[in-house]
Every structure is written in structure tokens, then in C-alpha cells.
Design a protein around this motif. Structure first.
Motif, mmCIF file in Angstrom:
data_model
loop_
_atom_site.group_PDB
_atom_site.id
_atom_site.type_symbol
_atom_site.label_atom_id
_atom_site.label_comp_id
_atom_site.label_asym_id
_atom_site.label_seq_id
_atom_site.Cartn_x
_atom_site.Cartn_y
_atom_site.Cartn_z
ATOM 1 N N LEU A 307 -0.872 -5.705 -20.199
ATOM 2 C CA LEU A 307 -1.695 -6.718 -20.867
ATOM 3 C C LEU A 307 -0.906 -8.002 -21.110
ATOM 4 O O LEU A 307 -1.421 -9.108 -20.945
ATOM 5 C CB LEU A 307 -2.220 -6.169 -22.196
ATOM 6 C CG LEU A 307 -3.520 -5.370 -22.169
ATOM 7 C CD1 LEU A 307 -3.816 -4.805 -23.552
ATOM 8 C CD2 LEU A 307 -4.677 -6.242 -21.708
ATOM 9 N N VAL A 308 0.333 -7.850 -21.520
ATOM 10 C CA VAL A 308 1.177 -9.023 -21.773
ATOM 11 C C VAL A 308 1.373 -9.818 -20.485
ATOM 12 O O VAL A 308 1.302 -11.059 -20.471
ATOM 13 C CB VAL A 308 2.529 -8.587 -22.363
ATOM 14 C CG1 VAL A 308 3.494 -9.770 -22.419
ATOM 15 C CG2 VAL A 308 2.334 -8.006 -23.756
ATOM 16 N N THR A 310 -0.637 -9.829 -17.816
ATOM 17 C CA THR A 310 -1.911 -10.458 -17.458
ATOM 18 C C THR A 310 -2.196 -11.670 -18.334
ATOM 19 O O THR A 310 -2.659 -12.715 -17.855
ATOM 20 C CB THR A 310 -3.050 -9.435 -17.578
ATOM 21 O OG1 THR A 310 -2.749 -8.289 -16.784
ATOM 22 C CG2 THR A 310 -4.367 -10.029 -17.113
ATOM 23 N N GLN A 311 -1.920 -11.526 -19.632
ATOM 24 C CA GLN A 311 -2.141 -12.652 -20.557
ATOM 25 C C GLN A 311 -1.259 -13.837 -20.178
ATOM 26 O O GLN A 311 -1.692 -14.997 -20.216
ATOM 27 C CB GLN A 311 -1.859 -12.201 -21.991
ATOM 28 C CG GLN A 311 -2.145 -13.246 -23.057
ATOM 29 C CD GLN A 311 -0.934 -14.115 -23.374
ATOM 30 O OE1 GLN A 311 0.194 -13.698 -23.118
ATOM 31 N NE2 GLN A 311 -1.176 -15.310 -23.878
ATOM 32 N N SER A 312 -0.019 -13.548 -19.798
ATOM 33 C CA SER A 312 0.900 -14.616 -19.401
ATOM 34 C C SER A 312 0.397 -15.319 -18.141
ATOM 35 O O SER A 312 0.450 -16.549 -18.027
ATOM 36 C CB SER A 312 2.294 -14.028 -19.173
ATOM 37 O OG SER A 312 3.187 -15.010 -18.706
ATOM 38 N N LEU A 314 -2.764 -15.502 -17.058
ATOM 39 C CA LEU A 314 -3.944 -16.308 -17.375
ATOM 40 C C LEU A 314 -3.564 -17.563 -18.163
ATOM 41 O O LEU A 314 -4.155 -18.626 -17.983
ATOM 42 C CB LEU A 314 -4.947 -15.469 -18.171
ATOM 43 C CG LEU A 314 -5.625 -14.334 -17.396
ATOM 44 C CD1 LEU A 314 -6.473 -13.475 -18.333
ATOM 45 C CD2 LEU A 314 -6.493 -14.902 -16.285
ATOM 46 N N GLY A 315 -2.563 -17.435 -19.038
ATOM 47 C CA GLY A 315 -2.101 -18.598 -19.790
ATOM 48 C C GLY A 315 -1.514 -19.659 -18.881
ATOM 49 O O GLY A 315 -1.731 -20.866 -19.065
ATOM 50 N N LEU A 342 -7.541 -8.133 -16.412
ATOM 51 C CA LEU A 342 -7.577 -8.044 -17.871
ATOM 52 C C LEU A 342 -8.618 -7.024 -18.324
ATOM 53 O O LEU A 342 -8.380 -6.237 -19.243
ATOM 54 C CB LEU A 342 -7.888 -9.420 -18.457
ATOM 55 C CG LEU A 342 -7.979 -9.494 -19.988
ATOM 56 C CD1 LEU A 342 -6.642 -9.153 -20.622
ATOM 57 C CD2 LEU A 342 -8.445 -10.875 -20.425
ATOM 58 N N THR A 346 -7.722 -3.649 -20.378
ATOM 59 C CA THR A 346 -8.337 -3.435 -21.696
ATOM 60 C C THR A 346 -9.065 -2.096 -21.739
ATOM 61 O O THR A 346 -8.970 -1.352 -22.724
ATOM 62 C CB THR A 346 -9.320 -4.570 -22.010
ATOM 63 O OG1 THR A 346 -8.635 -5.825 -21.928
ATOM 64 C CG2 THR A 346 -9.893 -4.409 -23.409
#
Length: 702
Positions: A307-308, A310-312, A314-315, A342, A346
Motif C-alpha cells: 500500500l505504501v 502504491t500510495q507513493s 500515485l502521489g 490500490l 485494499t
């Protein structure tokens, strides 16, 4: 510095209850007359752990009682005593007593002292008067002289001993309880402060113990650490006349002098940890913690890492969009891929977190062998218990609440279902009946089956009792399924006489009520002379449910899928009305009431006619109904949020959830809606004219 031992109480109680479960299971599996050393050792180790832990935390009553039971097990382990039915029964009683004592300590309640004393007397009686006297009387020879022994004990723990939870202070305290103890601690191996590891043991002790003590008494103190220490015990026994011995002479013989400058003297009786004053813990009957397999924790950690990442990603993409302000097809495709990743992460994280709460149903099934053992003896019946699917997992909360209904169903099967050996033989069956417990997953539910090869339900007797109690009339035309369902009626019982097992008319209605409270249902099928099967259908978890999203006006609601039978388009020819009472819909061979969702939620209903509208046929509390909605949307899993916790109780609603667009959707309580309708707490529409295909006569009959 004093240590608050209360912080370890919860772990001690959990491990002790697990040990008691092991003892009970193994005792029930012991073959009478056959000394199975492995099984007895397993039981002994569990009892020994409970005794030792109880002593550590100052629960001396538990430790003393467990010690007596442990002595009986020790004799069986050494082959001194055979495995008899009497011994097993008393040990099973002892397990119950220890469980009750620990429960009282955990909940800060009162122990049943009379019951404890009664079972302890049975244990002492079985062990024999000679053993009881030997444990309390001084050792004496034939001339009447008592033996007073002086023991020298050298005790050096291995470096790792403290890491196993063993406490030398507790051992010194136990030695001091045996007689007069003088202790000298050796600190010569203690390293400098910078090299000191608080988890390692560096101290050793040399002790002088004087009293009516045997070497076996001393060895028992160190039994837990016999492979984690260097232990040397030497004795010098002196016999003196029992008439001339005096406290002064004993005291004089025990005078010692400390000569080694590297040692210090400490009184073991003063080496106790003062009890910390803390507030009382909240009393609870349910376990507030669970043990989680390390693999499940590792899986969650890995998913959080994904998740981290993927979040990075997308950011970074969001930053690129902001810098260039250029949205091309390639970047949009990459964004879609990132959002898909993501979503997968999730969903997997959600499933992994839910699996942490999942426990095998064997935790419930393991209670049944003892129940069957006790009841079969009381009812004079022979029963063979067969358990399958015990590794099937379900939510911990569901499991804790399904235990009591399972007990009721098993008791019912033993009392009403299975026959006595004589009746089984007369019916051409084996004298030993079979009771099966089975569990398996089916879709998003868990199915639990309890079935036996007994006499089955006596429909004629059930029908007669129902008429006698005024539940039905003799003119009612009931199907076999409807007659069998009578056993769930409150206060209903077919027992000819009341006993401590059954006959009071409580139990089966509680089963259905509790299972419905969990969002499940229970059904019974029976074949006279061949047995009966009870089937329980439950959701795997109470935190998430599979729901059907429906639109009523401009709002979205959730109907639990487990409550839905089918969805249909209303045929005007099947609509009937009972003037001033309700609208009814003829669904094949039965009439079901129509519930207009708009009226329930206080919305304006633009169309009063039902023709062509959507109706969701649902079942709740054993009754069917048709709920009129404007549209059927998607099916999806929803996370249940409590209305009472976050808002207030709303009749007809079981909770709420947050949808993907951030809006709140209420979850319908189908059983509550049906009961509102049946209780008249529902704003009925004006009576519609009778449609073709229906008649007032049919409506009134319905």
C-alpha cells in the motif's frame, strides 16, 4: 522497585484456561485400565503449569488444590495407581473446580468454598488416609524420635533461565516455607554495568535449610528448572529424642556466620514482591484477546508495504500532473493501473485483517465431549460423538455467541433424539447412538450441522402438544415442516416430565432467538425412526456483510443478501388487499404482505399503483414479505457501523455503512421491519381496488 503483577494476570488466566481445556480433553480420551504415559504426562504438565503459575501470582488456594490433583496424576504416571473410572471422574470434577476458582479470581467474584472442600475431600479420600497423614505429620522412626535434617543447597541458574519466565525469588520463598532457611547470594559472576544484560542470570545461591524436609520436597521446588540450572543438595540428618528437643536447641544448631566478602545474606521470607494497589479490572465473561498466527501478521505487514508503494506511486503521478498540467492517454492508463493496484491491495488488506479475527470452530466443538460424557451417564445412554470440519474458521465474536445455542441443541439431541440402549436394540439398531457435529463454508456463510441417528421428531406428539397448549387448533392443516418448526415455539416441550435436563420448555426458542440475533437462521429436518438434523446458517463475521444496494427515492439502502429470497416485478393480477389492514401479493401458493419502503422512510411516493414496480421478497423472523423499491443497484460487501454508537437506535435499521462515494447508506433490519408490519406500527396505504385474478374472499382467507 515493586512490580505490578496484575499486568501479567490476563496472560496467566488465558494460558490456564487453555491448560484446563487440554486436561479435560485428554481425560475424556483416557482408556480405563490402560495407562497411556504420553496422555497422562500431557495432563500432568498442564496441571503443573497451572499450579506453578498460581503460586507465582499468590493464588495459593488454586495452587494447593491443584497440587492434590497433581499428586493423583503423579501416582498414575508412575504406575503406582491404575487408571480407573472413579479417578477420571474425580479429576474431571477437579478441572471444573479449578476453572471455577480461576474464573472467580479473574472476575473478582466469590469461590464456592463448600464445593471446593467437597471435591478436595474426594481427592484426599482416593489418595488414601496414609498419604494424607504422611504429608502433614512429622517424620519419625520406630523409637518415637523425629528426624530433623539440615540440608545444604547450592543453586546456580544457567544464563538463559530468566528468559523462560522462571523466578529464583519464588523458589527461595517456596524453600522458606519448608523450614528455617539461611540464604547467601554469590555476586562474583556479576559483570560490570556496561556488560549487564537484565535478561541473563548472573547470581547464584548457597543455602542452609533446616526442618522436617525430605530431598523430594526440595527437588519439587526446582522441578521446573532442573535442566536450566546447576543444583547440588547434600544432607546431614541428626536424630534427637522427641521428648528432649526444644526450639532453643534447634535455633542454636542453625547459627551461621558469613565469612565470604563476595557474598551477602538475605532473608528469603523478606524477598516477597509487595502487592501493588490498582483499580479493579472491568469484569467480563468474554475473552478480550486472541492469539494470532505469525504468518497472518507477516501477511498484513507485507500488504501495508504494498500500500505504501502504491500510495507513493500515485502521489508521484499526481505531482507530475500538477507540474506539467498535461493529461495524455498514456498517463491516464498508468493512473488507472495504479488505482486498480490500490483497490487490490485494499481488498487483500481487508481480507487479511478479517482473517485475524477468524478462529477454528474447534473452540466450540471442544466443549461438547465433556457435555456428552456427563449427560450420557446421567441419561444412561451410550453415545459416539463424531466431529468433522473442526478446522472451519469463523469470526471470534460469532463463535463466542454460538456456544450456548450449540449446547442446547446437543442436549436436545441426547435427551429427545437418541434412545436408550434397550430401545435401540429393540428397533434393530446398535446400542450405541451416534451424534455428528459438522461445519463447513458455503458462500459467505458458515454451516453448522448437528444430526443424530435416533428416533427423530415425533410429529404426532408435537402436533398433540401444540393443540393442548393452544398454539394451533385441531382444524389447522399443517405440513410436516410446519409441525417440526413447533419445537422452536417459546415454552414448548414434548417431555413427559420435568428433569434437570429438559421439560421446562426453554432452550429451543432461545436457540432460534440467539441465532437470529447473529443474522443467521436454524432449520430442522427429521425422519421418524432415523434421526433428526439441525442446520445453522451464520455469517462468517458480524463486521462485514454481503448486501444488495437498493434505491428508494433519492436515497440508497442496503438489504442483507442472507435475507433476500428473490426479486420480482409486480404483476397486478397477483395484488390483493384486505380493507384497512394490508396489501397482499400472491406469490405462487402463498400470500405475502407488501411493505412500501417509501412509507417506512417517510418519503413521498409518486406512484401509488404497484403494477410493474420492483419488489424484493425477503424473510425475517420466520415470515416473508415483499419490500417495494425503486431500483436494484449493485451487490457488494459493506462494513457495518453501529447506529446506536454513532447516532441512536432506529427501529427497522440494523446499522449503517459508508459507500464508495462517501455517502451513508442505512442497512435494513428485515426481521424488525416484518415485526413492525405485524405489530401494526406501519402506515398502511389506502386500500387499492381488488385486481383481476384476486378476490376479497381469497384476501380475507389469507
Amino acid at each position: 522497585m515493586s512490580i505490578d503483577m496484575r499486568q501479567f494476570h490476563q496472560t496467566f488466566f488465558e494460558e490456564s484456561f487453555e491448560g484446563l481445556d487440554i486436561m479435560e480433553t485428554e481425560l475424556l480420551g483416557l482408556d480405563i485400565g490402560d495407562t497411556d504415559i504420553d496422555v497422562i504426562n500431557t495432563i500432568f504438565r498442564a496441571a503443573h503449569s497451572i499450579k506453578g503459575g498460581s503460586g507465582t501470582f499468590g493464588f495459593n488456594d488454586v495452587a494447593e488444590f491443584t497440587h492434590v490433583a497433581e499428586t493423583l496424576l503423579d501416582e498414575m504416571r508412575d504406575g503406582v495407581r491404575p487408571v480407573t473410572q472413579t479417578a477420571v471422574e474425580i479429576l474431571l470434577k477437579s478441572v471444573d473446580i479449578i476453572r471455577g476458582m480461576l474464573t472467580a479470581l479473574r472476575d473478582e467474584g466469590e469461590m464456592d468454598a463448600a464445593q471446593v472442600a467437597e471435591v478436595k475431600a474426594e481427592l484426599d479420600s482416593l489418595l488414601g488416609d496414609k498419604g494424607a497423614e504422611a504429608s502433614s505429620a512429622p517424620v519419625a522412626d520406630d523409637t518415637g524420635s523425629s528426624i530433623t535434617s539440615t540440608w545444604t543447597i547450592r543453586f546456580k541458574p544457567h544464563t538463559e533461565m530468566l528468559r523462560t519466565g522462571n523466578d529464583p525469588v519464588r523458589m527461595l520463598r517456596a524453600l522458606a516455607d519448608l523450614g528455617d532457611l539461611d540464604v547467601r547470594v554469590n555476586i562474583s559472576d556479576l559483570p560490570g554495568f556496561n556488560d549487564l544484560n537484565p535478561e541473563d542470570a548472573f547470581l547464584s545461591w548457597e543455602m542452609s535449610l533446616n526442618g522436617e524436609v525430605t530431598e523430594a520436597d526440595i527437588l519439587e521446588v526446582f522441578e521446573w528448572v532442573d535442566d536450566e540450572c546447576d543444583l547440588e543438595i547434600t544432607a546431614a540428618a541428626t536424630a534427637t529424642s522427641a521428648e528432649n528437643v526444644s526450639p532453643e536447641s534447634v535455633a542454636a544448631s542453625l547459627a551461621t556466620t558469613v565469612k565470604d566478602s563476595a557474598t551477602a545474606t538475605v532473608s528469603a521470607k523478606e524477598a516477597t514482591v509487595p502487592a501493588a494497589r490498582t483499580s479493579k479490572p472491568a469484569k467480563t465473561s468474554e475473552t478480550t484477546s486472541i492469539r494470532v498466527d505469525i504468518d497472518k501478521v507477516d501477511e498484513i505487514i507485507n500488504l501495508v508495504g504494498e500500500l505504501v508503494i502504491t500510495q507513493s506511486m500515485l502521489g508521484q503521478m499526481g505531482g507530475d500532473f500538477e507540474e506539467t498540467r498535461n493529461i495524455d492517454t498514456a498517463r491516464l492508463e498508468k493512473l488507472r493501473e495504479g488505482l486498480g493496484q490500490l483497490e487490490r491491495n485494499t481488498r487483500e488488506l481487508q481480507e487479511s485483517v478479517m482473517r485475524i479475527r477468524m478462529l477454528p470452530i474447534s473452540f466450540v466443538f471442544s466443549r461438547m465431549p465433556r457435555l456428552i460424557h456427563d449427560l450420557s451417564g446421567k441419561l444412561d445412554k451410550k453415545v459416539n460423538l463424531v466431529i468433522t470440519g473442526e478446522h472451519t474458521e469463523l469470526d471470534k465474536t460469532v463463535m463466542e455467541k454460538i456456544g450456548d445455542p450449540m449446547v442446547h441443541l446437543v442436549r436436545n439431541a441426547l435427551d429427545h433424539g437418541l434412545e436408550t440402549p434397550e430401545r435401540r436394540v429393540a428397533a434393530g439398531k446398535s446400542e450405541t447412538g451416534t451424534l455428528n457435529l459438522n461445519a463447513y463454508h458455503q458462500g459467505g456463510n458458515i454451516i453448522i450441522e448437528i444430526f443424530d441417528d435416533g428416533a427423530g421428531l415425533n410429529r404426532e406428539k408435537i402436533h398433540r402438544k401444540a393443540i393442548e397448549r393452544g398454539i394451533i387448533t385441531a382444524d389447522d392443516n399443517l405440513t410436516d415442516e410446519m409441525i417440526e418448526d413447533m419445537i422452536f415455539h417459546p415454552g414448548f416441550s414434548t417431555a413427559d416430565q420435568v428433569s434437570d435436563v429438559s421439560g421446562r420448555g426453554v432452550g429451543m426458542d432461545v436457540v432460534r432467538k440467539n441465532i437470529k440475533a447473529l443474522g443467521g437462521k436454524v432449520e430442522v429436518k427429521s425422519e421418524e425412526g432415523a434421526g433428526a438434523k439441525f442446520t445453522i446458517r451464520l455469517p462468517l463475521t458480524l463486521a462485514i456483510l454481503d448486501g444488495q444496494l437498493v434505491r428508494v427515492g433519492d436515497d440508497t439502502y442496503v438489504i442483507p443478501l442472507i435475507s433476500i429470497i428473490e426479486s420480482i416485478q409486480v404483476n397486478p393480477e397477483h395484488v390483493n388487499a384486505v380493507a384497512g389492514k394490508a396489501e397482499l401479493y400472491k406469490l405462487r401458493n402463498e400470500y405475502i404482505p407488501v411493505i412500501r419502503a417509501h412509507r417506512i422512510f417517510g418519503m413521498h411516493e409518486e406512484e401509488n399503483e404497484l403494477a410493474g414496480r420492483l419488489m424484493v421478497v425477503v424473510e425475517g423472523d420466520g415470515h416473508r414479505a415483499g419490500v417495494i423499491v425503486d431500483d436494484l443497484l449493485a451487490q457488494q460487501q459493506v462494513v457495518i457501523k453501529s447506529l446506536e454508537t454513532n447516532y441512536r437506535r432506529v427501529e427497522g435499521m440494523s446499522g449503517a455503512t459508508i459507500l464508495g462515494d462517501g455517502t451513508v447508506a442505512l442497512i435494513l433490519d428485515i426481521a424488525g421491519l416484518v415485526n413492525m408490519f405485524r405489530g401494526g406500527r406501519y402506515d398502511m396505504p389506502p386500500p387499492a381496488p381488488i385486481k383481476p385474478g384476486g378476490s376479497a374472499a381469497n384476501s380475507e382467507a389469507a
